[in-house]
Design an enzyme around this catalytic site. Structure first.
Site, PDB file in Angstrom:
ATOM      1  CE  LYS A 159      36.851 -17.029 -56.700  1.00 48.09           C
ATOM      2  NZ  LYS A 159      37.021 -18.299 -57.428  1.00 48.09           N
ATOM      3  CG  ASN A 180      38.841 -22.984 -63.799  1.00 46.86           C
ATOM      4  OD1 ASN A 180      39.746 -22.451 -63.173  1.00 46.86           O
ATOM      5  ND2 ASN A 180      39.095 -23.632 -64.926  1.00 46.86           N
TER       6      ASN A 180
END
Length: 260
Positions: free
Chosen positions: A100, A209
């Protein structure tokens, strides 16, 4: 709903909810969130993970390699060179060549640098990495990243950790409309309704998250996000009705009255 998996770089995934691992108060709370979310892709900041000791007491110990694809991220990198170096370190440590790509040199809002992101993506793709770039919701940049071979594009809904939701809705809709790779809405999603909204727009997946780490009950919030992601996808596939500027009765009376 029929089988509705999606693919990144030829790899099939059942869950459309990706989970980040930062900010959790304990390894146990992270593990509870991962278990409840049923996520298959879990991203870890390379600067926070001890890749040499995955079975220790840190973040990596909560990730089950039989269930989760560990997606290293380059969080903290400020230049393309720093991001490439971090990705190569992860690969050398035994991680799959997936990354990522995060480049956030601006410290207050942590907005991704579009120029350095594109440059790093070109270098990493040429070196054999499967690149999932975190970007500002810029349709032109998204197309340029597709053209250099990134596996997804990951536009932010709002600044990282803000929990503000899909503030870039109109631009994300354009990115989705034009995309030929999966679109993952990443950053700023603070409530399950935000995940559902992203999926209703036609996003292929969402990444969450902070909303999970901030919750009082980490497992319950992760489950709620998982359910919202599925519900939003179902609504998108079912076909949402058009928005209207005026009222339209769901049970018109004209015909009924005329027949009396």
């Amino acid at each position: 709903m029929s089988h509705d998996s999606f693919h990144i770089a030829g790899r099939e995934f059942r869950s459309r909810l990706m989970v980040g691992t930062g900010k959790f108060p304990s390894t146990e709370s992270l593990r509870a969130a991962l278990d409840a979310s049923d996520a298959e892709i879990v991203t870890v900041a390379l600067r926070r993970a001890d890749l040499a000791n995955p079975k220790g007491d840190g973040i990596l110990s909560a990730i089950d390699p039989t269930r989760h694809l560990l997606l290293p991220n380059t969080s903290g990198a400020r230049t393309a060179e720093e991001a490439v170096r971090l990705a190569k370190l992860a690969r050398a440590a035994g991680c799959e060549p997936w990354v990522k790509l995060e480049l956030t040199p601006e410290p207050r809002y942590l907005l991704p640098d579009p120029i350095e992101t594109l440059r790093a993506a070109e270098l990493l793709v040429k070196d054999g990495f499967v690149v999932l770039p975190y970007i500002q919701p810029d349709p032109i940049l998204a197309k340029r990243l597709e053209e250099v071979g990134t596996a997804t594009v990951m536009p932010l809904g709002a600044p990282i950790g803000s929990n503000r939701g899909v503030k870039s809705r109109d631009l994300i809709k354009i990115i989705i409309e034009q995309a030929t790779v999966p679109v993952v809405v990443d950053a700023g999603l603070g409530a399950p309704s935000h995940a559902a909204e992203s999926m209703e727009l036609g996003a292929d997946a969402v990444l969450v998250n902070t909303a999970l780490a901030d919750a009082t009950d980490h497992g319950a919030m992760a489950k709620a996000f998982a359910m919202a992601t599925v519900a939003g996808r179902m609504a998108y596939l079912a076909g949402l009705g058009p928005e209207r500027s005026t009222a339209e009765a769901s049970s018109p009376l004209t015909g009924f009255l005329d027949s009396m």
